[in-house]
Motif scaffolding. Structure first.
Motif, PDB file in Angstrom:
ATOM      1  N   VAL A 284      -2.130   7.594   6.641  1.00 17.71           N
ATOM      2  CA  VAL A 284      -1.479   6.320   6.314  1.00 17.71           C
ATOM      3  C   VAL A 284      -1.196   5.466   7.542  1.00 17.71           C
ATOM      4  N   ASN A 285      -1.177   6.069   8.715  1.00 24.31           N
ATOM      5  CA  ASN A 285      -0.938   5.306   9.946  1.00 24.31           C
ATOM      6  C   ASN A 285      -2.198   4.628  10.468  1.00 24.31           C
TER       7      ASN A 285
ATOM      8  N   HIS B  21      -1.355  -1.108   5.568  1.00 28.64           N
ATOM      9  CA  HIS B  21      -0.276  -0.771   4.640  1.00 28.64           C
ATOM     10  C   HIS B  21      -0.587  -1.263   3.227  1.00 28.64           C
ATOM     11  N   LYS B  22      -1.346  -2.338   3.139  1.00 30.48           N
ATOM     12  CA  LYS B  22      -1.740  -2.900   1.845  1.00 30.48           C
ATOM     13  C   LYS B  22      -2.437  -1.846   0.974  1.00 30.48           C
TER      14      LYS B  22
ATOM     15  N   VAL C 101      -2.089   1.504   1.253  1.00 33.45           N
ATOM     16  CA  VAL C 101      -1.082   2.519   0.911  1.00 33.45           C
ATOM     17  C   VAL C 101      -0.221   2.023  -0.251  1.00 33.45           C
ATOM     18  N   ALA C 102       0.212   0.774  -0.184  1.00 29.63           N
ATOM     19  CA  ALA C 102       1.030   0.187  -1.240  1.00 29.63           C
ATOM     20  C   ALA C 102       0.237   0.069  -2.543  1.00 29.63           C
TER      21      ALA C 102
ATOM     22  N   THR D  38       4.434   6.547  -1.499  1.00 29.19           N
ATOM     23  CA  THR D  38       5.722   6.312  -0.848  1.00 29.19           C
ATOM     24  C   THR D  38       6.213   7.515  -0.049  1.00 29.19           C
TER      25      THR D  38
END
Length: 140
Positions: free
Chosen positions: A86-87, A91-92, A94-95, A100
């Motif tokens: 996830v890093n 982030h888009k 992941v969302a 979460t």
């Protein structure tokens, strides 16, 4: 004798020419376009995907990954296994996947997320839950 080649570990005996994979490396997904392509390709051939959403700083993630690689061998080739750090992705993405907590293991089929397991407990329990998730999906 243990043979490892191209991401697949296999065990072979000297009396048998066949080999069974014991572990299959989770293929990394590095960006959103690759994610979309992997999901679309699996949909075209009617395969399920298992995706481990993880982070390199997450001890549970690091401990769980090799156990999922062994599980991947059990379902090879009808289920494809991937991992996403996830890093290292926007982030888009992941969302969009609704992730979460780390680790999160999701089952994708027909271009949609069908189920997920949040891996906050012991790895062997998480693996059992992932196995159940895959088996439940394949029942008619």
């Amino acid at each position: 004798m243990k043979v490892v080649s191209s991401g697949i570990g296999s065990v072979s005996s000297s009396s048998s020419s066949s080999s069974l994979p014991v572990s299959i490396e989770l293929k990394p997904i590095l960006n959103e376009s690759q994610f979309d392509r992997v999901v679309a390709e699996a949909d075209q051939v009617d395969e399920s995907l298992v995706i481990l959403w993880m982070a390199t700083w997450c001890r549970k993630c690091i401990y769980l990954k090799p156990k999922l690689e062994k599980l991947a061998a059990d379902y090879h080739p009808r289920v494809r296994f991937y991992c996403i750090d996830v890093n290292n992705v926007p982030h888009k993405l992941v969302a969009r996947a609704g992730v979460t907590k780390m680790p999160t293991i999701q089952l994708w089929k027909d271009s949609k997320k069908h189920a997920e397991v949040i891996g906050s407990h012991k790895a062997y329990l998480v693996v059992n839950e992932v196995r159940e998730m895959i088996d439940d999906e394949s029942e008619p």
